[in-house]
Design an enzyme around this catalytic site. Sequence first.
Site, short mmCIF file in Angstrom:
data_model
loop_
_atom_site.label_atom_id
_atom_site.label_comp_id
_atom_site.label_asym_id
_atom_site.label_seq_id
_atom_site.Cartn_x
_atom_site.Cartn_y
_atom_site.Cartn_z
N TYR A 72 3.04 2.08 4.82
CA TYR A 72 4.43 1.75 5.16
C TYR A 72 5.21 1.30 3.93
O TYR A 72 4.65 0.97 2.91
CB TYR A 72 4.53 0.78 6.32
N GLU A 73 6.52 1.33 4.08
CA GLU A 73 7.44 1.07 2.96
C GLU A 73 7.25 2.06 1.82
O GLU A 73 7.48 1.74 0.66
CB GLU A 73 7.31 -0.37 2.45
N GLY A 74 6.82 3.25 2.14
CA GLY A 74 6.62 4.30 1.13
C GLY A 74 5.16 4.37 0.72
O GLY A 74 4.60 3.40 0.21
N GLN B 219 5.66 6.04 -3.93
CA GLN B 219 5.90 5.02 -4.96
C GLN B 219 5.66 5.60 -6.36
O GLN B 219 6.39 5.30 -7.31
CB GLN B 219 4.99 3.81 -4.75
#
Length: 603
Positions: free
Chosen positions: A440-442, A447
């Site tokens: 999650y969050e990339g 990233q």
Amino acid sequence: MTDFKAPVEDINFLVNDVFKFEQHYKKFPEFEEATPDLVEVIISECAKFCENELAPLNHSGDKEGCTFNDGVVTTPSGFKEAYQQFIEAGWQGLSHPVEYGGQGLPTSLGLIKSEIVGTSNWSFGMYPGLSIGAMNTILAHGSEEQKNSYMPKLTEGTWSGTMCLTEAQCGTDLGQIRTKAEPNEDGSFSVTGSKIFISAGEHDLTENIIHIVLARLPNAPKGTRGISLFIVPKFNINEDNSLGERNPVFCGSIEDKMGIKASATAVLNFDGAKGYLIGPENKGLECMFTFMNTARIGTAIQGVAASELGYQISLAYAKDRMSMRSLSGTKSPEQIADPIIHHPDVRRMLLTQKAISEGGRAMTYYAALIADQTDKGATQEERDAADRKLGFITPILKAFLTEVGFESANNAIQIFGGHGYIKEWGLEQNLRDVRISSLYEGTTGIQALDLVGRKILLDRAQLFKSFSIEILAFCKDHSMISGNPQKKRMHKFIWQLSKEVANWQRHTVRLMLKARKDRDFVGSCSVDYLMYSGYIFMGYMWAMMAQSANENLTEGKGDKEFNKAKVRTAEFYFDRLFPRVKTLSKTMMKDAGSLMKIDVNQF
């Protein structure tokens, strides 16, 4: 199961000796109340709360999970009571403005709080953690009216916040978003669509939930350039800021997940829900990055937290579990066997966890000090420079620390052998919980593309150059000088670090040249380049910690054994983990051919 103990001694070492928070805070008039005594009290009290109230709910919360019944989500037993204690103590508004009811203390202190909370009970920490991102987004991009309407209750913690990006047809590719926002006559918007994977999207901890939602205005440009950002409350707000009628945003279900089961991950359906534009039209993704960057640093902490928790549990077990005799001779003659901590391979796994958790903690605290500068820098130029630097290291923090955090949590299970596979010890939960952190969050791949594509290629490596020069300056300042025994002790760290940073500079130039000729090379090298960068970053932190520990030993300051352990863990890091850069430096520079030449049908 081993009781969680907040790593207060290690935290204080970073705060007082390595990063010298007291000197840092003196640079900012707003932080005059953040005295060493107050900082010590905050860390101590947060540790007590997390050890006594949150940690006991970690295992039971995982076992019970959240329940869903006709749109209503109920958190596990004890969570409501613990959350009430959390907000009554003022923890939610620790680092937010006094004018909205916060304590106005540094962002860096808020990060320390988040780490202790997350290590004791990551699922619980998700609820106030998402609120912090919503608060930061409103502070950065909201109107004065919006700040006055939402910030006091969010700061108080009686309202919470979410981030609503993902939809069923799109995850990372937000250009595919279909949620629509139609303008109303009163200046509000009717938001219609569905969002999935919404952490803390529905629960029973707060009286209202403020959703930060990406949606499209009519006739907006296609792709990411046509996305706007909206505030959509669960309950509408009256003019006197009291709660009004229920907004038509409802929870359709919660996910049955691998881990963090006590954190509700919701499907939210917006059926003409009243929303309010935040920030400029069609600039929603840029505004949302305020939230996303907050969340990504928070996710990096999850890697550290899982490593720390696994280390604590497996260390206690390794000291107690008897199996075989030590290869170098009997260590416990009165026992039928020796504790497994005397076996070299068990020590390898323990020290890997110790090096990752303590090195990762240092990396996040380093970032936290930069975050203070982005908030309170004396000039806009200083704030912008700090924001760019934080933007450069954020993908490294998020991806590297979650990947090695998973490795560390896995080592904790391995030390237990078959017992680690059993739920009662808590290690299989720790591994399940941390697995989401690199997703999650990339994802790690996303990233890595951000680091290589945006922060290296588009920036022409300017931020990279500044950071690498900073590390080389540290190496120069602490290099070996004849007659200085302390710098002689640092030579083994400084020599390896400085040599590899010089290689990092050369490889980055080569990467930029190769990327011009082959676009696929960017994708093929990016993850290895990010991990390579992460080991160098952590090496920088371990060199700093070794320097501070050596200073303490020379001056007779602090606990002697603690400082010796720091130096010896630094030795382990540079002997056993840092050499991974040699393999990564080769794999990341290979052409993309072996990845891309194979035909799709040949898989």
